[in-house]
Design a protein around this motif. Structure first.
Motif, short mmCIF file in Angstrom:
data_model
loop_
_atom_site.label_atom_id
_atom_site.label_comp_id
_atom_site.label_asym_id
_atom_site.label_seq_id
_atom_site.Cartn_x
_atom_site.Cartn_y
_atom_site.Cartn_z
N ILE A 65 8.15 -38.57 41.17
CA ILE A 65 8.79 -38.65 42.49
C ILE A 65 8.37 -39.91 43.26
O ILE A 65 9.23 -40.63 43.79
N PRO A 66 7.08 -40.24 43.34
CA PRO A 66 6.72 -41.49 44.04
C PRO A 66 7.29 -42.74 43.38
O PRO A 66 7.65 -43.70 44.08
N THR A 67 7.40 -42.72 42.04
CA THR A 67 7.97 -43.89 41.36
C THR A 67 9.44 -44.06 41.70
O THR A 67 9.92 -45.18 41.95
N LEU A 68 10.18 -42.95 41.74
CA LEU A 68 11.59 -43.02 42.15
C LEU A 68 11.71 -43.45 43.61
O LEU A 68 12.62 -44.21 43.97
N ALA A 69 10.78 -42.99 44.44
CA ALA A 69 10.78 -43.41 45.85
C ALA A 69 10.51 -44.90 45.97
O ALA A 69 11.08 -45.58 46.83
N ASP A 70 9.65 -45.43 45.11
CA ASP A 70 9.39 -46.87 45.10
C ASP A 70 10.66 -47.66 44.81
O ASP A 70 10.93 -48.70 45.42
N ARG A 71 11.43 -47.17 43.84
CA ARG A 71 12.67 -47.89 43.48
C ARG A 71 13.64 -47.94 44.65
O ARG A 71 14.29 -48.96 44.90
N ALA A 72 13.74 -46.81 45.38
CA ALA A 72 14.64 -46.75 46.53
C ALA A 72 14.02 -47.32 47.79
O ALA A 72 14.73 -47.54 48.79
N ARG A 73 12.71 -47.57 47.75
CA ARG A 73 11.95 -48.01 48.93
C ARG A 73 12.18 -47.06 50.10
O ARG A 73 12.33 -47.45 51.25
N ASN A 74 12.21 -45.79 49.76
CA ASN A 74 12.41 -44.75 50.77
C ASN A 74 11.52 -43.58 50.41
O ASN A 74 11.70 -42.97 49.35
N TYR A 75 10.57 -43.26 51.27
CA TYR A 75 9.59 -42.21 50.97
C TYR A 75 9.80 -40.95 51.80
O TYR A 75 9.25 -39.90 51.48
N GLY A 116 3.71 -34.18 48.67
CA GLY A 116 3.92 -34.45 50.08
C GLY A 116 2.94 -35.44 50.67
O GLY A 116 3.32 -36.45 51.28
N SER A 117 1.65 -35.16 50.50
CA SER A 117 0.64 -36.06 51.06
C SER A 117 0.72 -37.45 50.41
O SER A 117 0.51 -38.48 51.08
N THR A 118 1.04 -37.49 49.13
CA THR A 118 1.20 -38.77 48.42
C THR A 118 2.29 -39.62 49.07
O THR A 118 2.11 -40.81 49.34
N LEU A 119 3.43 -39.00 49.36
CA LEU A 119 4.54 -39.73 49.98
C LEU A 119 4.22 -40.13 51.41
O LEU A 119 4.65 -41.19 51.88
N LEU A 120 3.46 -39.30 52.11
CA LEU A 120 3.06 -39.66 53.47
C LEU A 120 2.20 -40.93 53.48
O LEU A 120 2.41 -41.84 54.27
N PHE A 121 1.22 -40.97 52.57
CA PHE A 121 0.37 -42.16 52.50
C PHE A 121 1.17 -43.38 52.03
O PHE A 121 0.90 -44.50 52.46
N ALA A 122 2.14 -43.15 51.13
CA ALA A 122 2.99 -44.25 50.70
C ALA A 122 3.83 -44.78 51.86
O ALA A 122 4.00 -46.00 52.01
N GLN A 123 4.35 -43.88 52.69
CA GLN A 123 5.14 -44.31 53.84
C GLN A 123 4.28 -45.07 54.84
O GLN A 123 4.73 -46.06 55.43
N LEU A 124 3.05 -44.63 55.02
CA LEU A 124 2.14 -45.37 55.90
C LEU A 124 1.98 -46.82 55.42
O LEU A 124 2.07 -47.77 56.20
#
Length: 390
Positions: A65-75, A116-124
């Motif tokens: 999930i975080p890798t796919l979020a990286d591709r879209a640049r949307n967390y 969830g927490s992973t994506l939050l830190f990625a968004q930060l």
């Protein structure tokens, strides 16, 4: 609504989101084995298998999930999916009595909320947050883990399993709400984060990057192994009442929070390498001194060293990964999985030392040696880098 109001609400929203995402699993994890036995009739062996499958699913989703979020640049949009998955998981647990159905729900629906927490830190990171803010947010996560397990057992003991599921559902709904609010206030992407990033395989290439992953996996393993055997060490090696183990572990968890906050402040004033060295030195001192302890009060007195060491690993480690890997999702996902991989290594370490004459004390000795080796390896790499730069 003025810009100042939006920023003020954002400052409140981030801590609330971090708190409830961490609280969700701080409540679920201590209860999951109990729920499997009491609601679905799982045997001890089945509990082990179910928890194993659940963790395998979590391991996979925390990378995918975080890798796919990286591709879209949307967390934040993937975070909505994760939040809804958490609510759906509780709904399935509440309506079914079939263990196979529960297993499928835990594997399919239980993995995304764990991201969830992973994506939050990625968004930060994506929004350009400074490392000090990331570390302060990590302190909030630690505080949730201090409150979560006692809250879970209190609610379950007072009102039964249905109340525990209702608590989890309420936390899940708060997570959905906070994510939607974060989506509304989402700002523009910083210019430096809008720059092209290396491809995934390029980011995973290089011995230095894998050295960072390996080092923090080993450091996580020392913490997990020593926490796992702490109760046995207190009761069998020190001959103290088991309540001392709870006091010691509770003290370490509480001290970790101010340690993280202080490290976040020091990060703005001191080099990261110096802070890492100080934290690892505390780890070597802690494990070595515990191996020499013979009274429970001595173990309690050493917990500031333990808290500073683990705050360095958990707080600074996250910012190190975000510096080493350009994609925020990949960085945070890999760091999250150092904990899971460390748990596997911790189990192997305990098993290997189980045949020694003093197995629990030997675990502390081995943990100290591992931290010392990581420390020495990092120093050697740093010296080689300085020599090459001359």
């Amino acid at each position: 609504m003025t810009t100042e109001t939006v920023q003020r609400r954002g400052k409140v929203l981030w801590p609330v989101a971090a708190w409830f995402w961490a609280l969700q699993f701080a409540v679920l994890n201590p209860l999951l084995a109990v729920l499997l036995v009491t609601l679905y009739g799982a045997t001890p062996a089945e509990v082990g298998w179910v928890l194993g499958l659940y963790n395998v699913g979590g391991f996979a989703t925390s990378l995918v999930i975080p890798t796919l979020a990286d591709r879209a640049r949307n967390y934040l949009r993937p975070l909505v999916f994760c939040a809804v998955g958490g609510v759906a998981l509780v709904a399935v647990l509440a309506v079914t009595t079939s263990l196979p159905v529960v297993v499928l729900a835990l594997v399919i629906l239980g993995g995304p909320p764990g991201v969830g927490s992973t994506l939050l830190f990625a968004q930060l990171r994506h929004e350009g947050a400074l490392p000090a803010q990331v570390i302060r947010t990590r302190a909030i996560v630690s505080f949730a883990w201090v409150i979560g397990p006692p809250l879970a057992t209190l609610v379950t003991g007072a009102a039964g399993n249905p109340a525990a599921l209702a608590l989890l559902a309420g936390i899940g709904l708060v997570n959905v709400t906070t994510v939607l609010l974060l989506l509304r206030r989402r700002g523009t992407t910083p210019a430096d984060d809008a720059a092209p990033r290396p491809r995934l395989l390029a980011q995973l290439h290089g011995w230095n990057r894998w050295g960072v992953v390996g080092a923090f996996t080993l450091l996580q393993a020392t913490n997990i192994a020593t926490v796992t055997i702490a109760t046995l060490f207190v009761s069998q090696d020190l001959g103290a009442p088991i309540v001392w183990a709870g006091i010691v572990l509770g003290a370490a968890a509480l001290l970790e929070i101010p340690a993280l906050l202080l490290i976040g402040r020091l990060h703005e004033q001191r080099p990261v390498r110096l802070l890492l060295a100080g934290g690892w030195a505390c780890g070597v001192a802690y494990y070595g001194l515990v191996a020499l302890a013979h009274e429970p009060w001595q173990l309690l007195a050493l917990q500031p060293l333990n808290a500073w060491f683990f705050a360095t690993v958990a707080g600074l480690g996250l910012t190190v990964f975000q510096d080493v890997f350009p994609s925020p999702g990949l960085a945070t996902g890999l760091f999250t999985n150092t904990r899971r991989a460390g748990a596997v290594l911790a189990g192997l370490l305990i098993a290997v030392l189980g045949a020694s004459p003093d197995p629990y004390r030997a675990v502390y000795v081995a943990a100290g040696v591992i931290v010392l080796l990581v420390f020495a390896g990092a120093a050697a790499v740093a010296n080689r880098g300085r020599a090459a730069a001359r």
